[in-house]
Scaffold this motif. Sequence first.
Motif, PDB file in Angstrom:
ATOM      1  N   GLN A   1       2.570  11.964   2.118  1.00  0.00           N
ATOM      2  CA  GLN A   1       1.580  11.914   3.135  1.00  0.00           C
ATOM      3  C   GLN A   1       1.302  10.553   3.759  1.00  0.00           C
ATOM      4  O   GLN A   1       1.043  10.352   4.905  1.00  0.00           O
ATOM      5  N   SER A   2       1.184   9.687   2.678  1.00  0.00           N
ATOM      6  CA  SER A   2       1.230   8.174   2.911  1.00  0.00           C
ATOM      7  C   SER A   2       2.359   7.579   3.660  1.00  0.00           C
ATOM      8  O   SER A   2       1.975   6.972   4.724  1.00  0.00           O
TER       9      SER A   2
ATOM     10  N   GLU B   1       4.650   2.120   0.735  1.00  0.00           N
ATOM     11  CA  GLU B   1       5.470   3.246   1.239  1.00  0.00           C
ATOM     12  C   GLU B   1       4.947   3.783   2.681  1.00  0.00           C
ATOM     13  O   GLU B   1       5.809   4.189   3.359  1.00  0.00           O
ATOM     14  N   ALA B   2       3.538   3.447   3.180  1.00  0.00           N
ATOM     15  CA  ALA B   2       3.326   3.790   4.301  1.00  0.00           C
ATOM     16  C   ALA B   2       3.981   2.985   5.452  1.00  0.00           C
ATOM     17  O   ALA B   2       4.404   3.527   6.267  1.00  0.00           O
TER      18      ALA B   2
ATOM     19  N   ASN C   1       4.112   9.455   5.709  1.00  0.00           N
ATOM     20  CA  ASN C   1       4.383  10.549   6.700  1.00  0.00           C
ATOM     21  C   ASN C   1       5.447  10.835   7.105  1.00  0.00           C
ATOM     22  O   ASN C   1       6.374  10.979   7.825  1.00  0.00           O
TER      23      ASN C   1
ATOM     24  N   GLN D   1       5.549   3.776  -5.278  1.00  0.00           N
ATOM     25  CA  GLN D   1       4.030   3.805  -5.296  1.00  0.00           C
ATOM     26  C   GLN D   1       3.542   2.635  -5.650  1.00  0.00           C
ATOM     27  O   GLN D   1       2.482   1.911  -5.093  1.00  0.00           O
TER      28      GLN D   1
ATOM     29  N   SER E   1       2.817  -5.601   2.245  1.00  0.00           N
ATOM     30  CA  SER E   1       2.552  -4.457   3.132  1.00  0.00           C
ATOM     31  C   SER E   1       2.650  -4.880   4.660  1.00  0.00           C
ATOM     32  O   SER E   1       2.834  -4.168   5.534  1.00  0.00           O
TER      33      SER E   1
ATOM     34  N   GLU F   1       0.840  12.785  -2.523  1.00  0.00           N
ATOM     35  CA  GLU F   1       0.137  11.845  -1.739  1.00  0.00           C
ATOM     36  C   GLU F   1       1.298  10.537  -0.914  1.00  0.00           C
ATOM     37  O   GLU F   1       1.026  10.132   0.055  1.00  0.00           O
ATOM     38  N   SER F   2       2.365  10.534  -1.943  1.00  0.00           N
ATOM     39  CA  SER F   2       3.293   9.647  -1.209  1.00  0.00           C
ATOM     40  C   SER F   2       3.839   9.979   0.014  1.00  0.00           C
ATOM     41  O   SER F   2       3.996   9.292   0.873  1.00  0.00           O
TER      42      SER F   2
END
Length: 272
Positions: free
Chosen positions: A91-92, A51-52, A94, A46, A24, A88-89
Amino acid sequence: MDYFELNNGVKVPALGFGTYQMPSSITEENVAKAIDLRYRSIDTAQNYGNEAEVGAAVNKSGIARDQLFVTSKTQTSGYRSTLRGIDESLQSANLDYFDLMIIHWPTVDNLGTYKALEDAYKAGKLRAIGVSNFNSRKVQNLIDRAEIKPMIDQIETHVYWQENKMHDFLNKNNILHESWAPLGEGMSSVLNEPTIVNIADNHQKSTAQVILRFLTQQHIMVIPKSTNPVHIAENLNVFDFELTKTEIETIKNLDRGHSDINWPSSMEQEAY
Ligand code: NAD
């Protein structure tokens, strides 16, 4: 860039950027570099824990969101946890939506897991849905019992393991065949394969470029990964030449009909 059309009419770039095993800490800069070079499709999951960083690169790219195609993959099993995982994905990363979400590998409850994808698709959170590492029986089960036909099956596919039976099955059902590990995960043997070296010399291309062209010419979507700037640029530069029928047949003969990784075992040819 060539585009393929999914069975729901969504257009997908024939070639994208893979991010498996990309730490990451370096994902955002590499995805940003790829987008600058005109990659328009990015593949995350995931499970990759990045992902972020993919979302950050997409959001900061300055490219209109509808010009980019972002794929992620679930790692949950069953309806509720998958629905929660998709949120959640998003959101992560964005992001308001993913262009494609696929079930990363078969689960104990494929129908429930897939139902969550269907509902997120209907809610506009996903533009397309599908599966990964599903053999023909598992795909057929979804075709028979789910409401929405999967649009993609992302499976290990490269020169040594061409997945010809699955390719025909997916084609017949109008489900796009997407290759993971198109370069055999960088296996030096495939990149130094004398037959491919010859063909590459004919076209003044690299062996990696010939392999990516071989797959895309057969209507297989590819997502090669690299963190080497030269390779990232090289891998995208494959749409300015065509392999001849004879060259395609020659490369087809390199198929060994099995994977060396053998993961998941349900994808072995006998289980097709
Ligand atoms: P790949 O076949 O894309 O090979 C990547 C490796 O090849 C790199 O690490 C690099 O060493 C080498 N390479 C790349 N470009 C090169 C070039 N031009 N010349 C020489 N060497 C080069 O393997 P991959 O990363 O495993 O697969 C691609 C993507 O598919 C992944 O990044 C991921 O996004 C996806 N994937 C999905 C699954 C799944 O279960 N759905 C599994 C594995 C990978």
